[in-house]
Motif scaffolding. Structure first.
Motif, PDB file in Angstrom:
ATOM      1  N   HIS A 144      41.279 -14.992  40.433  1.00  0.00           N
ATOM      2  CA  HIS A 144      41.997 -13.686  39.993  1.00  0.00           C
ATOM      3  C   HIS A 144      42.669 -13.573  39.072  1.00  0.00           C
ATOM      4  N   ALA A 145      42.977 -14.560  38.281  1.00  0.00           N
ATOM      5  CA  ALA A 145      43.459 -13.964  37.158  1.00  0.00           C
ATOM      6  C   ALA A 145      42.349 -12.994  35.535  1.00  0.00           C
ATOM      7  N   ALA A 146      41.323 -14.064  36.374  1.00  0.00           N
ATOM      8  CA  ALA A 146      40.233 -12.781  35.137  1.00  0.00           C
ATOM      9  C   ALA A 146      40.155 -11.173  35.430  1.00  0.00           C
ATOM     10  N   GLU A 147      40.517 -11.419  37.119  1.00  0.00           N
ATOM     11  CA  GLU A 147      39.966  -9.736  37.628  1.00  0.00           C
ATOM     12  C   GLU A 147      41.578  -9.078  37.077  1.00  0.00           C
ATOM     13  N   LEU A 148      42.651  -9.413  36.962  1.00  0.00           N
ATOM     14  CA  LEU A 148      43.595  -9.093  36.064  1.00  0.00           C
ATOM     15  C   LEU A 148      43.515  -9.095  34.799  1.00  0.00           C
ATOM     16  N   SER A 149      43.034  -9.618  34.267  1.00  0.00           N
ATOM     17  CA  SER A 149      42.994  -9.706  32.923  1.00  0.00           C
ATOM     18  C   SER A 149      42.539  -8.052  32.621  1.00  0.00           C
ATOM     19  N   ALA A 150      40.846  -8.375  33.264  1.00  0.00           N
ATOM     20  CA  ALA A 150      40.806  -6.822  32.672  1.00  0.00           C
ATOM     21  C   ALA A 150      41.255  -5.282  32.457  1.00  0.00           C
ATOM     22  N   GLN A 151      42.568  -5.309  34.144  1.00  0.00           N
ATOM     23  CA  GLN A 151      43.665  -4.833  33.581  1.00  0.00           C
ATOM     24  C   GLN A 151      44.111  -4.575  32.973  1.00  0.00           C
ATOM     25  N   ALA A 152      44.858  -6.177  32.772  1.00  0.00           N
ATOM     26  CA  ALA A 152      45.840  -6.191  31.748  1.00  0.00           C
ATOM     27  C   ALA A 152      45.862  -6.296  30.412  1.00  0.00           C
ATOM     28  N   SER A 153      44.737  -5.388  30.016  1.00  0.00           N
ATOM     29  CA  SER A 153      44.021  -6.150  28.624  1.00  0.00           C
ATOM     30  C   SER A 153      44.378  -4.824  27.334  1.00  0.00           C
ATOM     31  N   ILE A 154      45.415  -3.733  27.962  1.00  0.00           N
ATOM     32  CA  ILE A 154      46.157  -3.016  27.276  1.00  0.00           C
ATOM     33  C   ILE A 154      46.881  -3.380  27.030  1.00  0.00           C
ATOM     34  N   GLN A 155      47.846  -4.604  27.022  1.00  0.00           N
ATOM     35  CA  GLN A 155      49.169  -4.704  26.510  1.00  0.00           C
ATOM     36  C   GLN A 155      48.360  -5.726  25.438  1.00  0.00           C
ATOM     37  N   ASN A 156      47.434  -5.941  25.411  1.00  0.00           N
ATOM     38  CA  ASN A 156      46.505  -6.709  24.145  1.00  0.00           C
ATOM     39  C   ASN A 156      46.799  -5.531  22.613  1.00  0.00           C
ATOM     40  N   PHE A 157      47.437  -4.639  22.836  1.00  0.00           N
ATOM     41  CA  PHE A 157      46.981  -3.094  21.760  1.00  0.00           C
ATOM     42  C   PHE A 157      47.831  -2.585  22.239  1.00  0.00           C
ATOM     43  N   LEU A 158      48.770  -2.976  23.323  1.00  0.00           N
ATOM     44  CA  LEU A 158      50.140  -2.229  23.304  1.00  0.00           C
ATOM     45  C   LEU A 158      50.658  -2.707  23.770  1.00  0.00           C
ATOM     46  N   PRO A 159      51.870  -4.396  23.329  1.00  0.00           N
ATOM     47  CA  PRO A 159      52.361  -5.068  23.658  1.00  0.00           C
ATOM     48  C   PRO A 159      53.275  -4.884  24.659  1.00  0.00           C
ATOM     49  N   PHE A 160      54.278  -3.549  24.570  1.00  0.00           N
ATOM     50  CA  PHE A 160      55.096  -2.642  24.890  1.00  0.00           C
ATOM     51  C   PHE A 160      55.142  -2.280  26.204  1.00  0.00           C
ATOM     52  N   LEU A 161      53.599  -2.467  26.488  1.00  0.00           N
ATOM     53  CA  LEU A 161      53.785  -1.836  28.396  1.00  0.00           C
ATOM     54  C   LEU A 161      53.552  -3.465  29.098  1.00  0.00           C
ATOM     55  N   SER A 162      53.993  -4.979  28.111  1.00  0.00           N
ATOM     56  CA  SER A 162      53.808  -5.743  29.499  1.00  0.00           C
ATOM     57  C   SER A 162      54.370  -5.770  29.948  1.00  0.00           C
ATOM     58  N   PHE A 163      55.597  -4.592  31.340  1.00  0.00           N
ATOM     59  CA  PHE A 163      56.820  -4.778  32.196  1.00  0.00           C
ATOM     60  C   PHE A 163      55.242  -3.927  33.015  1.00  0.00           C
ATOM     61  N   LEU A 164      54.631  -3.325  32.856  1.00  0.00           N
ATOM     62  CA  LEU A 164      53.652  -2.927  34.035  1.00  0.00           C
ATOM     63  C   LEU A 164      52.898  -3.486  35.218  1.00  0.00           C
ATOM     64  N   PRO A 165      52.712  -3.728  36.226  1.00  0.00           N
ATOM     65  CA  PRO A 165      52.313  -4.462  37.518  1.00  0.00           C
ATOM     66  C   PRO A 165      51.222  -5.029  37.317  1.00  0.00           C
ATOM     67  N   GLN A 166      50.102  -4.458  36.328  1.00  0.00           N
ATOM     68  CA  GLN A 166      49.315  -5.304  36.271  1.00  0.00           C
ATOM     69  C   GLN A 166      49.451  -6.531  34.995  1.00  0.00           C
ATOM     70  N   CYS A 167      49.822  -6.136  34.373  1.00  0.00           N
ATOM     71  CA  CYS A 167      50.385  -6.981  33.097  1.00  0.00           C
ATOM     72  C   CYS A 167      50.788  -8.260  34.041  1.00  0.00           C
ATOM     73  N   SER A 168      52.380  -7.945  34.644  1.00  0.00           N
ATOM     74  CA  SER A 168      53.188  -9.204  34.844  1.00  0.00           C
ATOM     75  C   SER A 168      52.714 -10.114  35.952  1.00  0.00           C
ATOM     76  N   GLU A 169      51.497  -9.171  36.696  1.00  0.00           N
ATOM     77  CA  GLU A 169      50.682  -9.970  37.646  1.00  0.00           C
ATOM     78  C   GLU A 169      49.861 -10.951  37.400  1.00  0.00           C
ATOM     79  N   GLY A 170      49.043 -10.156  36.031  1.00  0.00           N
ATOM     80  CA  GLY A 170      48.442 -10.938  35.525  1.00  0.00           C
ATOM     81  C   GLY A 170      48.752 -12.990  34.938  1.00  0.00           C
ATOM     82  N   LYS A 171      50.151 -12.124  34.137  1.00  0.00           N
ATOM     83  CA  LYS A 171      50.520 -13.199  33.532  1.00  0.00           C
ATOM     84  C   LYS A 171      51.011 -14.370  34.075  1.00  0.00           C
TER      85      LYS A 171
END
Length: 371
Positions: A144-171
């Motif tokens: 499940h975490a690996a699947e979410l990582s693909a969606q949350a990878s944007i935060q690797n380049f734009l860390p301030f987007l960590s509040f997005l649902p896919q980023c917080s769910e991935g964490k």
């Protein structure tokens, strides 16, 4: 690959707030990762893998500690009887398949359990039943975490987007996975015996408890946990995904698996399983495995590297701290190296005499000091 035709095989891309150097083609990757390995083997901060806290074989920056862990792990793996552990797991996998009685089942999920158990055997010296609730939760959590990582990878380049649902769910998903591995490690430590070595974890604990006093500072509980999590992460899902793609390739090319079957019948027979000792005598099986890895659908790019010092690459100055990514897809889908690269052809690994050949540009596990 299209940009490389315009800008050359080494160029800069601005990814959000991150400046990244992209390496295209075998020569560029070899020049940077192998010939300048010490200067390009740093690891930048990867927000999606924050649960590792910058530790472990996947996320640790290039340092004496990172090199010591890598060397320690490779030495242990070289001596461990991994073939026997894998054979035991194959028996369990085959029995699981038989128990389905011909009904459809999720191959990827099942093979994830198989890969996870092989890693678990290496780490802890034992396996878990496929229907064990704790084991199901472990495998499910990292899938499940690996699947979410693909969606949350944007935060690797734009860390301030960590509040997005896919980023917080991935964490949350990665922290859940991390907690399952910690539970396994804590349980294993309760049975520790200095006179026995059940797996890599015990070898690590021996070093921590009884090793050279000058080196003890290298071996901490936090690093041990991060290395266990890294090995599960790097060895389980990648292996199961590769095998799942391999199964799809074989189902789509029945002529290939018929040749495999014929070679196995001729060399191994039907009364025993294949072993590593048979490998030199199974050229078509080897060629098929290499072709599955060449069609690298799971990791077309390397994990990000980091320049450890100001470095000259291809005539350019790469500032210290700059991220570097290798485009492996540009190697494996290069028509000059592999004619009709999108076609599944194990025969491409044979020379004109029908002998399995060594191909320098075949680098499924990258080259150099890091993945």
């Amino acid at each position: 690959m299209e940009w490389a035709k315009i800008y050359g095989n080494i160029f800069t891309v601005k990814m959000g707030i991150t400046t990244a150097i992209i390496l295209n083609g075998y020569e560029a990757i070899r020049d940077v990762f192998q010939r300048k390995g010490a200067l390009s083997s740093g690891r930048p901060y990867i927000p999606t893998l924050d649960f590792l806290h910058g530790k472990g074989l996947v996320c640790a920056d290039y340092s004496m500690k990172q090199r010591a862990y890598r060397e320690f792990t490779l030495k242990y793996l070289a001596k461990a009887d991994i073939e026997k552990q894998t054979e035991n797991e194959i028996d369990a996998l085959l029995q699981y398949i038989r128990n389905t009685n011909g009904e459809p089942f999720d191959f990827n999920s099942t093979i994830s359990s198989t890969g996870s158990n092989v890693i678990g055997s290496i780490l802890f010296g034992g396996r878990q039943d496929y229907d064990d609730p704790n084991f199901i939760n472990l495998v499910g959590s990292y899938r499940h975490a690996a699947e979410l990582s693909a969606q949350a990878s944007i935060q690797n380049f734009l860390p301030f987007l960590s509040f997005l649902p896919q980023c917080s769910e991935g964490k949350v998903a990665w922290n859940t996975f991390a907690s399952h591995v910690k539970r396994l490690l804590d349980q294993h430590k309760l049975g520790y015996d200095a006179r026995a070595t059940r797996g890599l974890v015990d070898a690590f604990l021996h070093q921590f408890k009884e090793g050279d006093s000058d080196q003890k500072w290298l071996y901490t509980d936090e690093d041990l946990l991060a290395n266990c999590q890294s090995l599960y992460l790097g060895g389980s899902e990648t292996t199961s995904t590769t095998l799942t793609w391999g199964m799809l390739c074989l189902l789509s090319n029945p002529d290939v698996y018929e040749k495999i079957h014929a070679e196995l019948d001729e060399v191994v027979g039907k009364t025993r399983r294949p072993s590593l000792a048979d490998r030199p005598h199974l050229p078509y099986v080897n060629a098929t495995l290499m072709e599955i890895q060449r069609c690298n659908y799971i990791a077309p790019f390397s994990l990000p590297h980091k320049a450890t010092k100001d470095t000259f690459i291809g005539g350019y100055v790469i500032p210290e701290g700059t991220s570097i990514l290798a485009n492996y897809w540009s190697v494996f889908m290069n028509e000059d190296l592999w004619p009709n690269p999108r076609e599944f052809q194990p025969s491409r690994f044979f020379d004109e005499y029908g002998i399995l050949k060594r191909v320098e540009t075949f680098i499924p596990f990258s080259i150099g000091k890091l993945l």
